[in-house]
Each structure stands twice: as C-alpha cells, then as structure tokens.
Design an enzyme around this catalytic site. Structure first.
Site, short mmCIF file in Angstrom:
data_model
loop_
_atom_site.label_atom_id
_atom_site.label_comp_id
_atom_site.label_asym_id
_atom_site.label_seq_id
_atom_site.Cartn_x
_atom_site.Cartn_y
_atom_site.Cartn_z
N PRO A 169 26.59 -35.21 94.93
CA PRO A 169 26.54 -35.20 93.48
C PRO A 169 27.84 -35.58 92.81
O PRO A 169 28.89 -35.03 93.12
CB PRO A 169 26.19 -33.76 93.16
CG PRO A 169 26.59 -32.96 94.37
CD PRO A 169 27.01 -33.90 95.44
N GLU A 170 27.75 -36.49 91.89
CA GLU A 170 28.84 -36.74 90.94
C GLU A 170 28.38 -36.13 89.61
O GLU A 170 27.38 -35.44 89.55
CB GLU A 170 29.12 -38.24 90.84
CG GLU A 170 29.50 -38.84 92.19
CD GLU A 170 29.91 -40.30 92.10
OE1 GLU A 170 30.53 -40.69 91.09
OE2 GLU A 170 29.62 -41.06 93.04
#
Length: 269
Positions: free
Chosen positions: A2-3
DNA sequence: CATCGGACCTGTTAGC
DNA sequence: TGCTAACAGGTCCGAT
C-alpha cells in the site's frame, strides 16, 4: 502493497464499520509484527473509536485514551469480518468490536505494525514526517527548497517520507513520468519550475488513484474485498520494455535506491 | 549531516 | 514438473 491511495482506500472502507463502535477485545495471535505489540495497546480495549485518521501511510483509530497506530507495510490488509469467521493464514490480529464483528489485520510478510499512541502525544514514528501531498503544506516551492544541495536522485528524494509522505515506488514513477522528469536526475539539479510541475503531478495522480480505489497489482483488496482500478492507468510502473503510451519509445529500467524504476527516455529528461 | 546498504519476512513468478 | 533465484506496494537502522 500500500501507498497513500491504498491506505486511504482502506481507511474509507473501514471507517463506516468501526467509527463510534466500542472495542470489546483484542485478539493477538502472535506477539509482534515488525515490532512487538506494546503492553499499552491493551488500553484500546473498552474504548469507543472516535475517529479514523490516515497520516502518511499510517492509520490511527482514535479513542479517548489514545490511538491504535497501524501500518500495513508491504503486504498488510484490513477486513471487516464476522467474529465467528475462522482466521486464515496470516490473520495476526482481530480488533473485536461490540457488534459481533472485528477488524482483522492480515500481513504475510509482517513488515506491518500495530502500536499505541497515548492521548495528547505524537508517536515518534510520526514526528519526522513531511507534509501530506494532498494538504496545504505541499508545493513545488517546498520540494525546491528541501532539494537544494541534495545529491541523491529525484526519485529517491520524492520517496523520502521526510520530504513528502505517501509516495511509494508506483506513484513516484508515475508522477515523474507525468512531470517529464528523468528519475535519475540529481534532486538538487531540478529547477523550481519543474518542481512545480512535479508537485502538481503528485497531487493529481494520488487524488485520482484514490477515486479509482487504489492500484491492485497482485493482492491489494479494499476492506470489502474489491480490487482497485488504477492499475489500468499506469503509464510506466511495471511496463519495462513496453512502448511508452505517449511517444512509443521503449520504456527503460534502472535500479534506484534498491527499487525498480521504469521511465521513458524520450518523455523524461 | 547526507547517503547507502542491509535487514526484516513470505509468496509468487521467471528461468533453467 | 520441479527446483532455485529473483523480486515484490515499506522503512528503520547502522555503517560510511
């Protein structure tokens, strides 16, 4: 995994299910993820969740006594499940709610974290973070000022969470492509004007990726189990050797800061 | 100081 | 088909 867009998608997915709920219990199926779960985390039990915040790539479940601080690392994900649902492999933590459901934290690689931030304090991990890219403190001028004298590449600079938070390997590559900047360029040698364009690109791409529910490459699913759709719009990330969608030039690959980097040698200078 | 490399983990895939 | 090596969305920390 995840960003910022994936963490924000996760936040929006869990918020309707956990906000105003009381935490009935905490099921820890192991003693640690990246770090040991602190004793103080038990303060979460019995408290009502008053806000669900994202700061950088961290999620905070706020209560009167403090906040549970979560990081999904590379492979973490959250789901809302019925408490009776048997845990699957790598379901390390349940935050049990007062409605028969639980917030379930799965993380195969265990680079994630679950910590506690006391009320009125800022956890040390959050203290050195740069501004939110979608907030008022982020601008081309900010990037320009911080980059003076920096010898590292502009891509490594952009991924430094002390410079601006939330930009990881995918969105750094995509933002630099949009701004037409060669990722290998020395950060201190990018002009003010071009940093203005880069800041615009970062903001636009992150905001748009959030509306698409993030990027699903292999395993990212939102808390409802649905993938994100930004993958279809990636211009360079993961496209080494394929033609640039703008000019047709073969996209090139280089390793920067130990991370795979793809760029268009014609569109990015 | 700024910068770099190693370390932490498991799962998937590419290559032989 | 099976084995091995490389690689994956992050980021802290110690060495230089």
């Amino acid at each position: 995994m995840p960003e910022l867009p994936e963490v924000e998608t996760t936040r929006r997915g869990i918020e309707p299910h956990v906000l105003h709920r009381r935490v009935q219990g905490l099921t820890l199926r192991r003693a640690d993820l990246r770090w040991p779960f602190p004793e103080t985390l038990q303060q979460l039990v019995g408290e009502r969740i008053t806000a669900v915040e994202r700061r950088a790539k961290y999620l905070l479940l706020h209560t009167r006594r403090g906040a549970a601080l979560l990081h999904l690392g590379m492979s973490g994900s959250l789901r809302i499940v019925d408490t009776a649902l048997p845990p699957r492999l790598h379901d390390h933590v349940d935050i049990v709610l007062d409605d028969g459901r639980a917030l379930r934290f799965n993380d195969p690689r265990r680079f994630g974290a679950l910590l506690w931030q006391a009320a009125g304090e800022v956890h040390p991990l959050l203290q050195a973070l740069g501004p939110e890219p979608l907030g008022p403190g982020f601008s081309g001028e900010h990037l320009f000022a911080l980059s003076r004298g920096k010898r590292s590449t502009v891509k490594v600079f952009l991924m430094d969470q002390a410079v601006v938070v939330g930009v990881g390997n995918i969105y750094a590559a995509e933002s630099l492509f949009r701004a037409g900047i060669d990722p290998r360029r020395e950060a201190g040698r990018v002009s003010r004007v071009r940093y203005g364009g880069l800041a615009d690109a970062v903001r636009d791409i992150l905001a748009h990726a959030i509306t698409r529910g993030g990027t699903t490459l292999r395993d990212f699913l939102n808390p409802q189990g649905e993938p994100g759709y930004f993958e279809q719009e990636l211009q360079v990330y993961g496209r080494e050797g394929l033609p640039c969608r703008v000019c047709g030039t073969t996209l090139r690959h280089v390793t920067l800061g130990q991370r795979a980097t793809v760029w268009c040698p014609r569109c990015q200078r």
